[in-house]
Design a protein around this motif. Structure first.
Motif, PDB file in Angstrom:
ATOM      1  N   ASP A 214       4.918   3.869 -14.547  1.00 34.36           N
ATOM      2  CA  ASP A 214       6.379   5.002 -14.240  1.00 34.36           C
ATOM      3  C   ASP A 214       6.576   5.886 -15.451  1.00 34.36           C
ATOM      4  O   ASP A 214       6.530   6.581 -14.957  1.00 34.36           O
ATOM      5  CB  ASP A 214       7.495   4.303 -13.635  1.00 34.36           C
ATOM      6  N   SER A 215       6.219   4.508 -16.315  1.00 30.66           N
ATOM      7  CA  SER A 215       6.701   5.623 -17.578  1.00 30.66           C
ATOM      8  C   SER A 215       5.137   6.060 -18.637  1.00 30.66           C
ATOM      9  O   SER A 215       5.270   7.352 -19.414  1.00 30.66           O
ATOM     10  CB  SER A 215       7.232   5.399 -18.540  1.00 30.66           C
ATOM     11  N   ASP A 216       4.166   5.495 -18.032  1.00 35.07           N
ATOM     12  CA  ASP A 216       2.882   5.667 -19.029  1.00 35.07           C
ATOM     13  C   ASP A 216       2.163   5.366 -17.448  1.00 35.07           C
ATOM     14  O   ASP A 216       1.400   5.026 -17.163  1.00 35.07           O
ATOM     15  CB  ASP A 216       2.917   4.961 -19.476  1.00 35.07           C
ATOM     16  N   PRO A 217       1.410   7.322 -17.539  1.00 36.47           N
ATOM     17  CA  PRO A 217      -0.085   7.217 -16.149  1.00 36.47           C
ATOM     18  C   PRO A 217      -1.227   6.705 -16.406  1.00 36.47           C
ATOM     19  O   PRO A 217      -2.047   6.147 -16.039  1.00 36.47           O
ATOM     20  CB  PRO A 217       0.361   8.502 -16.231  1.00 36.47           C
ATOM     21  N   LEU A 218      -1.175   6.391 -18.329  1.00 36.29           N
ATOM     22  CA  LEU A 218      -2.296   5.977 -18.339  1.00 36.29           C
ATOM     23  C   LEU A 218      -2.193   4.709 -18.852  1.00 36.29           C
ATOM     24  O   LEU A 218      -3.439   3.797 -19.416  1.00 36.29           O
ATOM     25  CB  LEU A 218      -3.240   6.754 -19.944  1.00 36.29           C
ATOM     26  N   ALA A 219      -1.654   3.610 -18.306  1.00 43.88           N
ATOM     27  CA  ALA A 219      -1.767   2.330 -18.293  1.00 43.88           C
ATOM     28  C   ALA A 219      -2.476   0.994 -17.687  1.00 43.88           C
ATOM     29  O   ALA A 219      -3.358   0.945 -18.120  1.00 43.88           O
ATOM     30  CB  ALA A 219       0.181   1.920 -17.308  1.00 43.88           C
ATOM     31  N   ILE A 220      -2.926   1.880 -16.452  1.00 43.86           N
ATOM     32  CA  ILE A 220      -4.506   0.496 -16.574  1.00 43.86           C
ATOM     33  C   ILE A 220      -5.663   1.411 -16.750  1.00 43.86           C
ATOM     34  O   ILE A 220      -6.413   0.305 -17.847  1.00 43.86           O
ATOM     35  CB  ILE A 220      -4.846   0.976 -14.918  1.00 43.86           C
ATOM     36  N   ALA A 221      -5.562   2.600 -17.335  1.00 42.20           N
ATOM     37  CA  ALA A 221      -6.267   2.862 -18.415  1.00 42.20           C
ATOM     38  C   ALA A 221      -6.902   2.790 -19.723  1.00 42.20           C
ATOM     39  O   ALA A 221      -8.031   1.897 -20.433  1.00 42.20           O
ATOM     40  CB  ALA A 221      -6.883   4.410 -18.389  1.00 42.20           C
ATOM     41  N   ARG A 222      -5.720   2.201 -20.313  1.00 44.89           N
ATOM     42  CA  ARG A 222      -5.313   0.942 -21.747  1.00 44.89           C
ATOM     43  C   ARG A 222      -6.281  -0.398 -21.626  1.00 44.89           C
ATOM     44  O   ARG A 222      -6.719  -0.704 -22.665  1.00 44.89           O
ATOM     45  CB  ARG A 222      -4.429   1.324 -21.989  1.00 44.89           C
ATOM     46  N   PHE A 223      -5.935  -0.742 -20.188  1.00 44.87           N
ATOM     47  CA  PHE A 223      -7.215  -1.795 -20.138  1.00 44.87           C
ATOM     48  C   PHE A 223      -8.857  -1.622 -19.789  1.00 44.87           C
ATOM     49  O   PHE A 223      -9.568  -3.073 -19.537  1.00 44.87           O
ATOM     50  CB  PHE A 223      -6.416  -2.712 -19.035  1.00 44.87           C
TER      51      PHE A 223
ATOM     52  N   ASN B  82       1.103  -7.677 -15.161  1.00 45.59           N
ATOM     53  CA  ASN B  82       2.533  -7.640 -15.766  1.00 45.59           C
ATOM     54  C   ASN B  82       3.542  -6.712 -16.400  1.00 45.59           C
ATOM     55  O   ASN B  82       4.334  -5.222 -16.256  1.00 45.59           O
ATOM     56  CB  ASN B  82       3.395  -9.315 -16.368  1.00 45.59           C
ATOM     57  N   ILE B  83       1.740  -6.196 -17.616  1.00 45.82           N
ATOM     58  CA  ILE B  83       2.076  -4.586 -18.411  1.00 45.82           C
ATOM     59  C   ILE B  83       2.665  -3.436 -17.527  1.00 45.82           C
ATOM     60  O   ILE B  83       2.947  -2.994 -17.391  1.00 45.82           O
ATOM     61  CB  ILE B  83       0.936  -4.726 -19.555  1.00 45.82           C
ATOM     62  N   ILE B  84       1.403  -3.646 -16.646  1.00 47.67           N
ATOM     63  CA  ILE B  84       1.167  -2.622 -15.966  1.00 47.67           C
ATOM     64  C   ILE B  84       2.089  -1.912 -15.249  1.00 47.67           C
ATOM     65  O   ILE B  84       2.784  -0.699 -14.581  1.00 47.67           O
ATOM     66  CB  ILE B  84      -0.702  -1.959 -14.934  1.00 47.67           C
ATOM     67  N   GLU B  85       2.463  -3.081 -14.434  1.00 47.02           N
ATOM     68  CA  GLU B  85       3.702  -2.786 -13.417  1.00 47.02           C
ATOM     69  C   GLU B  85       5.048  -2.383 -13.867  1.00 47.02           C
ATOM     70  O   GLU B  85       5.572  -1.809 -13.404  1.00 47.02           O
ATOM     71  CB  GLU B  85       3.956  -3.984 -12.952  1.00 47.02           C
ATOM     72  N   LYS B  86       5.301  -2.930 -15.348  1.00 42.33           N
ATOM     73  CA  LYS B  86       5.963  -1.949 -16.088  1.00 42.33           C
ATOM     74  C   LYS B  86       6.046  -0.872 -16.615  1.00 42.33           C
ATOM     75  O   LYS B  86       7.707  -0.364 -16.547  1.00 42.33           O
ATOM     76  CB  LYS B  86       6.124  -3.741 -17.415  1.00 42.33           C
TER      77      LYS B  86
ATOM     78  N   SER C 111       0.691  -0.899  -0.104  1.00 40.72           N
ATOM     79  CA  SER C 111      -0.026  -0.391   0.092  1.00 40.72           C
ATOM     80  C   SER C 111       0.415   1.673  -0.367  1.00 40.72           C
ATOM     81  O   SER C 111       0.071   2.285   0.414  1.00 40.72           O
ATOM     82  CB  SER C 111      -0.358   0.319   1.265  1.00 40.72           C
ATOM     83  N   LYS C 112       2.340   1.090   0.029  1.00 37.12           N
ATOM     84  CA  LYS C 112       3.104   1.839   0.186  1.00 37.12           C
ATOM     85  C   LYS C 112       4.227   2.429  -0.730  1.00 37.12           C
ATOM     86  O   LYS C 112       4.588   3.356  -1.471  1.00 37.12           O
ATOM     87  CB  LYS C 112       4.334   2.079   1.051  1.00 37.12           C
ATOM     88  N   ASP C 113       3.266   1.966  -1.952  1.00 36.59           N
ATOM     89  CA  ASP C 113       3.954   1.561  -3.413  1.00 36.59           C
ATOM     90  C   ASP C 113       3.633   2.609  -4.347  1.00 36.59           C
ATOM     91  O   ASP C 113       2.416   3.191  -4.651  1.00 36.59           O
ATOM     92  CB  ASP C 113       3.533   0.817  -3.972  1.00 36.59           C
ATOM     93  N   SER C 114       4.290   3.658  -4.506  1.00 31.02           N
ATOM     94  CA  SER C 114       4.105   4.760  -5.144  1.00 31.02           C
ATOM     95  C   SER C 114       3.676   5.201  -6.356  1.00 31.02           C
ATOM     96  O   SER C 114       3.061   5.756  -6.381  1.00 31.02           O
ATOM     97  CB  SER C 114       5.866   6.246  -4.977  1.00 31.02           C
ATOM     98  N   ARG C 115       4.321   3.757  -6.944  1.00 31.18           N
ATOM     99  CA  ARG C 115       3.494   4.164  -8.969  1.00 31.18           C
ATOM    100  C   ARG C 115       1.717   4.021  -8.512  1.00 31.18           C
ATOM    101  O   ARG C 115       0.761   4.112  -9.478  1.00 31.18           O
ATOM    102  CB  ARG C 115       4.075   2.590  -8.710  1.00 31.18           C
ATOM    103  N   TYR C 116       1.420   3.519  -7.312  1.00 30.08           N
ATOM    104  CA  TYR C 116      -0.200   3.835  -7.110  1.00 30.08           C
ATOM    105  C   TYR C 116      -0.463   5.054  -5.595  1.00 30.08           C
ATOM    106  O   TYR C 116      -1.893   4.981  -5.531  1.00 30.08           O
ATOM    107  CB  TYR C 116      -0.610   1.699  -6.889  1.00 30.08           C
ATOM    108  N   SER C 117      -0.066   5.933  -5.753  1.00 30.07           N
ATOM    109  CA  SER C 117      -0.552   6.941  -4.896  1.00 30.07           C
ATOM    110  C   SER C 117      -1.406   8.216  -5.632  1.00 30.07           C
ATOM    111  O   SER C 117      -1.645   7.941  -5.032  1.00 30.07           O
ATOM    112  CB  SER C 117       0.726   7.343  -4.157  1.00 30.07           C
ATOM    113  N   ASP C 118      -1.228   7.887  -6.606  1.00 27.47           N
ATOM    114  CA  ASP C 118      -1.630   8.953  -7.872  1.00 27.47           C
ATOM    115  C   ASP C 118      -2.737   8.765  -8.188  1.00 27.47           C
ATOM    116  O   ASP C 118      -3.523   7.446  -9.524  1.00 27.47           O
ATOM    117  CB  ASP C 118      -0.750   9.573  -8.540  1.00 27.47           C
ATOM    118  N   ASP C 119      -4.761   9.005  -7.317  1.00 23.72           N
ATOM    119  CA  ASP C 119      -5.663   8.749  -8.400  1.00 23.72           C
ATOM    120  C   ASP C 119      -6.527   9.693  -9.584  1.00 23.72           C
ATOM    121  O   ASP C 119      -6.708   9.434  -9.823  1.00 23.72           O
ATOM    122  CB  ASP C 119      -6.727   8.735  -7.438  1.00 23.72           C
ATOM    123  N   THR C 120      -5.806  10.395  -9.744  1.00 24.52           N
ATOM    124  CA  THR C 120      -5.860  11.263 -11.043  1.00 24.52           C
ATOM    125  C   THR C 120      -6.372  10.482 -12.211  1.00 24.52           C
ATOM    126  O   THR C 120      -7.665  10.646 -12.601  1.00 24.52           O
ATOM    127  CB  THR C 120      -4.658  12.191 -11.313  1.00 24.52           C
ATOM    128  N   VAL C 121      -6.077   9.673 -12.551  1.00 25.62           N
ATOM    129  CA  VAL C 121      -6.343   9.096 -13.954  1.00 25.62           C
ATOM    130  C   VAL C 121      -7.543   7.675 -13.255  1.00 25.62           C
ATOM    131  O   VAL C 121      -8.275   8.379 -14.360  1.00 25.62           O
ATOM    132  CB  VAL C 121      -5.197   8.000 -14.390  1.00 25.62           C
TER     133      VAL C 121
END
Length: 287
Positions: free
Chosen positions: A261-270, A254-258, A4-14
Motif C-alpha cells: 500500500d505504501s510501496d508500489p515497488l514492493a514486489i519488484a524488490r524481490f 508477508n512483507i509484500i502484503e504489509k 481477486s477483488k483485492d485492490s492492492r493487486y489491481s494495478d499492473d503498472t509495476v
C-alpha cells in the motif's frame, strides 16, 4: 488465498515494467533461432556421415525447452533439442516403470504383438535419461512437450506470471527448484480454474496467487507430476531445503502484503537485482 477483488493487486503498472526484464525480445528470438538452425544444418550432415546407424535412424528434431515454450526469462545460452529416431521396422513394447513413475522401459518384441503407440491417450516422446538404480540405464523418460506447450497457449497473463516466478526463484538462488517444477504447478492450476481465470484477473493478482501456491506446495513438500499423478517431483529435494524455501517465500509474501500500500515497488524488490531495480525506479518516477 488473496481475493481477486483485492485492490492492492489491481494495478499492473509495476509488473508490466518488470516484465521487460524477463521477456526475450522477438528480435532476439529470431536471431538466436537463425543461428541455431544454421548450426544444425552444418552439424547434422557430419553426424550422418560419421555414423551409418544414425543416418539410417534419424527422423527429425524437436526443439524444446523454455525458449520454445515462451517461458525463458533471459537471453538463451542453451537449447533443448531432441533428435527423434525412426524405428518403424522394429516392433516395440513399452512398459511403465513400477518404481519410477513417468518413466518407461522399451523392449524389442515379437512382430505379431501390438505396439503401444499412446501413453495416457496421447502421442509422446521417450527420452533416454539415465537414473540411479539397478535399471537406471534401461529407463526412458516419457516427454509430453507438445502437449505442455499447448497447455500454456492463449492464456494471456499466464506466461508472464510464470516468468516472474522463475525470476524470483533466480533472485533467491533456489537453484534446485527446477523450472519444470514451477511449470507443473501451473499445469495443475490450469485444470483447477475456469478458462478465463488468466485474463479476467490482473497480472499482479495472479503473481501473488501463484506465489502463494508455490509457497504452500513447498510447505507441503509436494508437487505432483502432471502426467504421472503418483509421482512427487519435490521428492528429489531434501526436506530441509523445501522447508527453507517455503519459509523464505512465506516471509516474502508477508512483507509484500504489509508494504505494498505504501510501496508500489514492493514486489519488484524481490524480483530485480540492484542494477535492474535502479533502472525500474527511474522509469517509475517518470510515469
Amino acid at each position: 488465498m488473496t481475493s481477486s477483488k483485492d485492490s492492492r493487486y489491481s494495478d499492473d503498472t509495476v509488473l508490466q515494467n518488470v516484465n521487460h526484464f524477463v521477456t526475450v525480445t522477438q528480435k532476439n528470438k529470431q536471431t538466436n533461432s537463425a543461428h541455431l538452425n544454421f548450426l544444425m544444418e552444418c552439424i547434422l550432415p557430419i553426424m550422418k556421415e560419421e555414423d551409418e546407424t544414425f543416418k539410417r535412424l534419424y527422423n527429425s528434431i524437436q526443439y524444446g525447452g523454455s525458449f520454445y515454450k515462451g517461458t525463458k526469462i533471459s537471453n538463451a545460452e542453451e537449447y533443448d533439442l531432441d533428435l527423434i529416431i525412426k524405428l518403424q521396422e522394429t516392433p516395440l513394447k513399452v512398459e511403465m516403470s513400477k518404481n519410477k513413475p513417468g518413466y518407461v522401459k522399451i523392449k524389442l518384441q515379437d512382430p505379431h504383438v501390438d505396439v503401444w503407440k499412446n501413453y495416457h491417450g496421447q502421442s509422446w516422446l521417450a527420452i533416454p535419461k539415465p537414473l540411479n538404480g539397478d535399471e537406471g540405464n534401461l529407463l526412458w523418460r516419457a516427454s509430453f512437450y507438445e502437449q505442455e506447450k499447448e497447455l500454456l497457449l492463449s492464456k494471456k497473463h499466464l506466461k508472464n506470471v510464470l516468468r516472474l516466478l522463475k525470476k524470483l526463484r533466480n533472485q533467491e538462488n533456489f537453484s534446485n527448484l527446477s523450472s519444470y517444477y514451477i511449470e507443473t504447478l501451473f499445469f495443475h492450476e490450469i485444470d483447477s480454474q475456469n478458462p478465463y481465470f488468466w485474463e479476467q484477473n490482473s497480472l499482479t493478482y495472479l503473481f501473488m496467487h501463484m506465489l502463494k501456491k508455490l509457497q504452500r506446495a513447498l510447505e507441503n513438500c509436494e508437487i505432483k507430476s502432471y502426467w504421472a499423478k503418483n509421482s512427487n517431483l519435490l521428492e528429489r529435494l531434501s526436506k530441509e531445503e523445501k522447508q527453507n524455501m517455503a519459509s523464505r517465500l512465506k516471509k516474502i509474501v508477508n512483507i509484500i502484503e504489509k508494504t505494498i500500500d505504501s510501496d508500489p515497488l514492493a514486489i519488484a524488490r524481490f524480483l530485480l537485482n540492484e542494477k535492474e531495480m535502479k533502472k525500474l525506479s527511474t522509469e517509475y518516477d517518470e510515469l
